[in-house]
Design a protein around this motif. Structure first.
Motif, PDB file in Angstrom:
ATOM      1  N   VAL A 143     -28.405 -11.635 -50.168  1.00 42.10           N
ATOM      2  CA  VAL A 143     -27.388 -10.607 -49.952  1.00 42.10           C
ATOM      3  C   VAL A 143     -26.126 -11.346 -49.524  1.00 42.10           C
ATOM      4  O   VAL A 143     -26.174 -12.214 -48.649  1.00 42.10           O
ATOM      5  N   CYS A 144     -25.000 -11.014 -50.142  1.00 41.19           N
ATOM      6  CA  CYS A 144     -23.732 -11.678 -49.824  1.00 41.19           C
ATOM      7  C   CYS A 144     -23.394 -11.528 -48.344  1.00 41.19           C
ATOM      8  O   CYS A 144     -23.536 -10.446 -47.769  1.00 41.19           O
ATOM      9  N   ALA A 145     -22.934 -12.629 -47.741  1.00 41.89           N
ATOM     10  CA  ALA A 145     -22.588 -12.627 -46.321  1.00 41.89           C
ATOM     11  C   ALA A 145     -21.186 -12.077 -46.081  1.00 41.89           C
ATOM     12  O   ALA A 145     -20.750 -11.955 -44.941  1.00 41.89           O
ATOM     13  N   GLY A 148     -19.027  -6.284 -45.434  1.00 50.06           N
ATOM     14  CA  GLY A 148     -19.032  -5.025 -46.175  1.00 50.06           C
ATOM     15  C   GLY A 148     -19.276  -5.176 -47.666  1.00 50.06           C
ATOM     16  O   GLY A 148     -19.109  -4.223 -48.417  1.00 50.06           O
ATOM     17  N   CYS A 149     -19.666  -6.357 -48.143  1.00 48.07           N
ATOM     18  CA  CYS A 149     -19.835  -6.568 -49.588  1.00 48.07           C
ATOM     19  C   CYS A 149     -21.196  -6.047 -50.047  1.00 48.07           C
ATOM     20  O   CYS A 149     -21.285  -5.209 -50.924  1.00 48.07           O
ATOM     21  N   ALA A 150     -22.255  -6.577 -49.467  1.00 48.43           N
ATOM     22  CA  ALA A 150     -23.624  -6.113 -49.728  1.00 48.43           C
ATOM     23  C   ALA A 150     -24.128  -6.411 -51.132  1.00 48.43           C
ATOM     24  O   ALA A 150     -25.194  -5.938 -51.519  1.00 48.43           O
ATOM     25  N   TRP A 164     -22.213 -16.568 -50.461  1.00 46.68           N
ATOM     26  CA  TRP A 164     -21.350 -15.495 -50.947  1.00 46.68           C
ATOM     27  C   TRP A 164     -21.581 -15.185 -52.416  1.00 46.68           C
ATOM     28  O   TRP A 164     -21.890 -16.090 -53.198  1.00 46.68           O
ATOM     29  N   CYS A 165     -21.348 -13.920 -52.782  1.00 48.97           N
ATOM     30  CA  CYS A 165     -21.516 -13.511 -54.171  1.00 48.97           C
ATOM     31  C   CYS A 165     -20.537 -14.259 -55.055  1.00 48.97           C
ATOM     32  O   CYS A 165     -20.816 -14.539 -56.210  1.00 48.97           O
ATOM     33  N   SER A 166     -19.383 -14.599 -54.533  1.00 51.77           N
ATOM     34  CA  SER A 166     -18.368 -15.299 -55.311  1.00 51.77           C
ATOM     35  C   SER A 166     -17.454 -16.061 -54.361  1.00 51.77           C
ATOM     36  O   SER A 166     -17.062 -15.539 -53.313  1.00 51.77           O
ATOM     37  N   THR A 169     -13.788 -14.377 -54.220  1.00 47.54           N
ATOM     38  CA  THR A 169     -13.513 -13.187 -53.412  1.00 47.54           C
ATOM     39  C   THR A 169     -14.058 -13.365 -51.999  1.00 47.54           C
ATOM     40  O   THR A 169     -13.346 -13.785 -51.095  1.00 47.54           O
ATOM     41  N   CYS A 170     -15.338 -13.080 -51.794  1.00 47.65           N
ATOM     42  CA  CYS A 170     -15.919 -13.068 -50.446  1.00 47.65           C
ATOM     43  C   CYS A 170     -15.877 -14.437 -49.776  1.00 47.65           C
ATOM     44  O   CYS A 170     -15.555 -14.544 -48.592  1.00 47.65           O
ATOM     45  N   GLY A 171     -16.203 -15.508 -50.524  1.00 47.19           N
ATOM     46  CA  GLY A 171     -16.222 -16.845 -49.939  1.00 47.19           C
ATOM     47  C   GLY A 171     -14.845 -17.262 -49.473  1.00 47.19           C
ATOM     48  O   GLY A 171     -14.659 -17.789 -48.381  1.00 47.19           O
TER      49      GLY A 171
END
Ligand SMILES: [Zn+2]
Length: 185
Positions: A143-145, A148-150, A164-166, A169-171
């Motif tokens: 699950v992305c850290a 609020g991404c989830a 991170w999922c990406s 963005t999130c990273g």
């Protein structure tokens, strides 16, 4: 036209993330209508789909139900508990549908065709989910850290420490926050 988030590492996980910010107050439904479903199929599948291929609305509802079944099956695999009733059957049913077939075009390029491009692409998604949970690869689903991404993603890194999922963005956001916190300290 690229309009959906990619990069989860597996087609089934890219499909799952069409419900963004899952289980948060900022939940977003990306598969809002037939045009959106057709656009997803065109972006992620090997053959194009027109909005008419994804109509009527009940098909969009069925695609969302398949997505939730994939999410449940993968989550159960990650957590090591049995999936919810019906999830396995729903994914099995989608996987049983014919997948796109390759053909050699006149210009020598490889093209893909399907009588029902939506069902055929969702069959690929379902088959990927079955492969994910049956091969043990599910142990690499995270699950992305990101706050609020989830989003779920497949961690293909050698040490298995991707967070991170990406990174775009999130990273990147997390990195900026760390830098800001350091600057403020
Ligand atoms: Zn994320």
């Amino acid at each position: 036209m690229v309009r959906f988030r990619a990069g989860a590492g597996r087609p089934s996980l890219d499909f799952v993330r069409t419900l963004r910010h899952r289980d948060t107050p900022h939940i977003v439904e990306d598969l809002s209508d037939a045009a959106a479903l057709a656009a997803w199929v065109t972006q992620f599948g090997p053959c194009r789909a027109a909005p008419a291929d994804a109509a009527p609305a009940t098909r969009v509802g069925a695609a969302r139900e398949l997505r939730e079944a994939v999410f449940d099956l993968v989550s159960a695999g990650v957590g090591g508990y049995p999936p919810m009733s019906g999830a396995r059957e729903r994914v099995n049913e989608a996987a049983a549908r014919p997948v796109p077939a390759p053909y050699l075009a006149g210009d020598g390029g490889l093209e893909w065709a399907a009588a029902d491009p939506v069902a055929a692409t969702l069959s690929l998604v379902a088959r990927d989910a079955l492969d994910l949970v049956a091969t043990g690869a599910v142990a690499r689903v995270r699950v992305c850290a990101g706050e609020g991404c989830a989003a779920l993603f497949y961690d293909g890194s050698r040490p298995g420490t991707r967070r991170w999922c990406s990174m775009d963005t999130c990273g990147n956001r997390a990195k900026k926050q760390t830098l800001r916190a350091k600057a403020g300290a």
